[in-house]
Motif scaffolding. Structure first.
Motif, short mmCIF file in Angstrom:
data_model
loop_
_atom_site.label_atom_id
_atom_site.label_comp_id
_atom_site.label_asym_id
_atom_site.label_seq_id
_atom_site.Cartn_x
_atom_site.Cartn_y
_atom_site.Cartn_z
N ILE A 153 0.82 -1.22 0.00
CA ILE A 153 0.00 0.00 0.00
C ILE A 153 0.85 1.26 0.00
CG2 ILE A 153 -1.56 1.36 1.47
CD1 ILE A 153 -3.00 -0.92 0.29
N VAL A 154 0.41 2.23 -0.80
CA VAL A 154 0.86 3.61 -0.61
C VAL A 154 -0.42 4.42 -0.36
CG1 VAL A 154 2.14 5.58 -1.49
CG2 VAL A 154 2.81 3.26 -2.17
N LEU A 155 -0.54 4.93 0.85
CA LEU A 155 -1.77 5.58 1.30
C LEU A 155 -1.62 7.09 1.32
CD1 LEU A 155 -4.60 5.13 2.82
CD2 LEU A 155 -3.26 5.34 4.92
N LYS A 156 -2.68 7.79 0.95
CA LYS A 156 -2.74 9.24 1.16
C LYS A 156 -4.04 9.57 1.88
CE LYS A 156 -4.03 12.87 -1.36
NZ LYS A 156 -4.55 13.81 -0.32
N HIS A 157 -3.91 10.00 3.14
CA HIS A 157 -5.06 10.57 3.84
C HIS A 157 -5.37 11.94 3.24
CE1 HIS A 157 -4.94 7.64 7.18
NE2 HIS A 157 -6.09 8.16 7.56
N SER A 158 -6.55 12.45 3.55
CA SER A 158 -6.89 13.80 3.16
C SER A 158 -5.92 14.80 3.78
CB SER A 158 -8.31 14.13 3.60
OG SER A 158 -8.56 15.51 3.52
N GLU A 159 -5.68 15.89 3.08
CA GLU A 159 -4.87 16.98 3.63
C GLU A 159 -5.52 17.64 4.84
OE1 GLU A 159 -7.13 18.66 0.02
OE2 GLU A 159 -6.23 16.76 0.68
N VAL A 184 1.97 8.88 2.06
CA VAL A 184 2.41 10.17 1.52
C VAL A 184 1.43 11.24 1.99
CG1 VAL A 184 3.59 9.16 -0.47
CG2 VAL A 184 1.18 9.81 -0.68
N TYR A 185 1.88 12.50 1.94
CA TYR A 185 1.11 13.59 2.53
C TYR A 185 1.01 14.76 1.57
CZ TYR A 185 1.81 10.91 6.74
OH TYR A 185 1.82 9.88 7.66
N GLY A 186 -0.19 15.33 1.51
CA GLY A 186 -0.40 16.52 0.69
C GLY A 186 -1.82 16.58 0.16
N ALA A 187 -2.04 17.51 -0.75
CA ALA A 187 -3.37 17.73 -1.32
C ALA A 187 -3.52 16.96 -2.63
CB ALA A 187 -3.59 19.22 -1.51
N GLY A 188 -4.42 17.43 -3.48
CA GLY A 188 -4.73 16.71 -4.71
C GLY A 188 -3.56 16.54 -5.65
N ASP A 189 -2.63 17.48 -5.65
CA ASP A 189 -1.47 17.36 -6.55
C ASP A 189 -0.61 16.15 -6.16
OD1 ASP A 189 -0.86 18.73 -4.18
OD2 ASP A 189 0.79 19.83 -5.09
N VAL A 190 -0.52 15.88 -4.86
CA VAL A 190 0.22 14.70 -4.40
C VAL A 190 -0.51 13.42 -4.83
CG1 VAL A 190 0.92 13.40 -2.33
CG2 VAL A 190 1.37 15.85 -2.49
N GLY A 191 -1.83 13.43 -4.72
CA GLY A 191 -2.62 12.28 -5.18
C GLY A 191 -2.44 12.04 -6.67
N THR A 192 -2.40 13.10 -7.45
CA THR A 192 -2.22 12.98 -8.90
C THR A 192 -0.87 12.35 -9.23
OG1 THR A 192 -3.64 14.88 -9.33
CG2 THR A 192 -2.11 14.27 -11.07
N ILE A 193 0.16 12.80 -8.54
CA ILE A 193 1.49 12.21 -8.76
C ILE A 193 1.49 10.74 -8.37
CG2 ILE A 193 3.92 12.27 -8.03
CD1 ILE A 193 3.50 15.34 -7.60
N LEU A 194 0.84 10.42 -7.26
CA LEU A 194 0.81 9.04 -6.78
C LEU A 194 0.14 8.11 -7.79
CD1 LEU A 194 1.10 6.81 -4.66
CD2 LEU A 194 -0.96 7.68 -3.54
N VAL A 195 -1.01 8.49 -8.30
CA VAL A 195 -1.74 7.57 -9.19
C VAL A 195 -1.09 7.44 -10.55
CG1 VAL A 195 -3.93 7.90 -7.99
CG2 VAL A 195 -3.41 9.31 -9.99
N ASN A 196 -0.12 8.31 -10.85
CA ASN A 196 0.62 8.21 -12.11
C ASN A 196 1.96 7.50 -11.97
OD1 ASN A 196 -0.86 9.64 -14.44
ND2 ASN A 196 -1.15 11.05 -12.73
N GLN A 197 2.16 6.86 -10.82
CA GLN A 197 3.37 6.05 -10.62
C GLN A 197 3.12 4.62 -11.15
OE1 GLN A 197 6.31 7.44 -9.25
NE2 GLN A 197 5.03 9.27 -9.58
N ASN A 198 4.10 3.77 -10.90
CA ASN A 198 4.01 2.37 -11.33
C ASN A 198 3.21 1.58 -10.31
OD1 ASN A 198 4.50 -0.17 -12.45
ND2 ASN A 198 6.48 -0.38 -11.41
N ILE A 199 1.89 1.74 -10.38
CA ILE A 199 0.99 1.05 -9.45
C ILE A 199 0.05 0.14 -10.24
CG2 ILE A 199 1.07 2.82 -7.64
CD1 ILE A 199 -1.66 3.80 -8.74
N ASN A 200 -0.58 -0.79 -9.52
CA ASN A 200 -1.50 -1.74 -10.16
C ASN A 200 -2.96 -1.45 -9.87
OD1 ASN A 200 1.08 -3.53 -9.04
ND2 ASN A 200 0.57 -3.84 -11.18
N MET A 201 -3.22 -0.69 -8.82
CA MET A 201 -4.62 -0.45 -8.44
C MET A 201 -4.73 0.85 -7.69
SD MET A 201 -7.23 -2.92 -6.29
CE MET A 201 -6.30 -2.93 -4.77
#
Length: 201
Positions: A153-159, A184-201
């Motif tokens: 898991i790579v988790l992002k809670h709400s900012e 990881v921590y931050g707002a929507g920009d952090v979430g956008t970077i996260l989902v564009n990494q090498n992830i499966n789900m």
């Protein structure tokens, strides 16, 4: 290093700060999750549940501390924080008690010539982004089933509630093998970077 403030919405008091995750940190945590995933999957359901139970037992022992933090961070009455905590543990226990049953191979057809079976296998690395309301229950619903199934898991809670996220991260990284649980921590920009990494789900 940019920081994210946690502010009590009932009185605007600054409760604390966390460092906002940089693109390099996010990429590094996804790579760490990737490197840990194969071994985590190979250990099997029973061993994964044993690790996770220890983390949740530790968290349960800190119920009062976590509920107070969540109450202040969310601006919710303490009784609602306690409901979030206790209600989520109903699901935690159900997942633990039923994981072996639902993740075991399932025979859907069998005769003298052939057997049809369904095997439940982990997907790999999951990015889990959860909303601000009920930080603990959303963590349980979003991440625990995936961890039990053998994903990392790579988790992002709400900012809006980074300190609740940090509280959970500190406990889970102290009990689980390195790389299985990451935050990881931050707002929507952090979430956008996260989902564009090498992830499966």
């Amino acid at each position: 290093m940019q920081q994210l403030q946690s502010i009590n919405p009932s009185n605007y008091q600054v409760l604390g700060t966390v460092d906002i995750s940089t693109p390099q940190e996010i990429e590094s945590k996804v790579k760490l999750a990737r490197s840990a995933q194969k071994k985590w999957a190979e250990w099997g359901v029973a061993k994964r549940v044993a690790f996770l139970k220890k983390a949740f037992e530790d968290l349960k022992s800190k119920k009062a501390e976590f509920a107070l933090l969540e109450s202040r961070e969310m601006g919710m009455p303490i009784n609602e924080s306690l409901v979030d905590f206790d209600g989520a543990f109903y699901y935690v226990n159900w997942y633990f008690n039923n994981a072996e049953k639902y993740l075991s191979p399932e025979t859907t057809f069998e005769n003298s010539l052939e057997i049809h079976q369904v095997f439940h296998e982990p997907i790999g690395v999951a990015a889990v982004i959860i909303p601000w309301n009920f930080p603990f229950a959303n963590f349980v619903w979003g991440a625990l089933q995936s961890l039990i199934a053998g994903n990392t898991i790579v988790l992002k809670h709400s900012e809006e509630c980074p300190l609740s996220g940090k509280f959970i991260e500190n406990i889970f990284t102290s009990h689980l093998p390195k790389g299985v649980f990451n935050e990881v921590y931050g707002a929507g920009d952090v979430g956008t970077i996260l989902v564009n990494q090498n992830i499966n789900m």
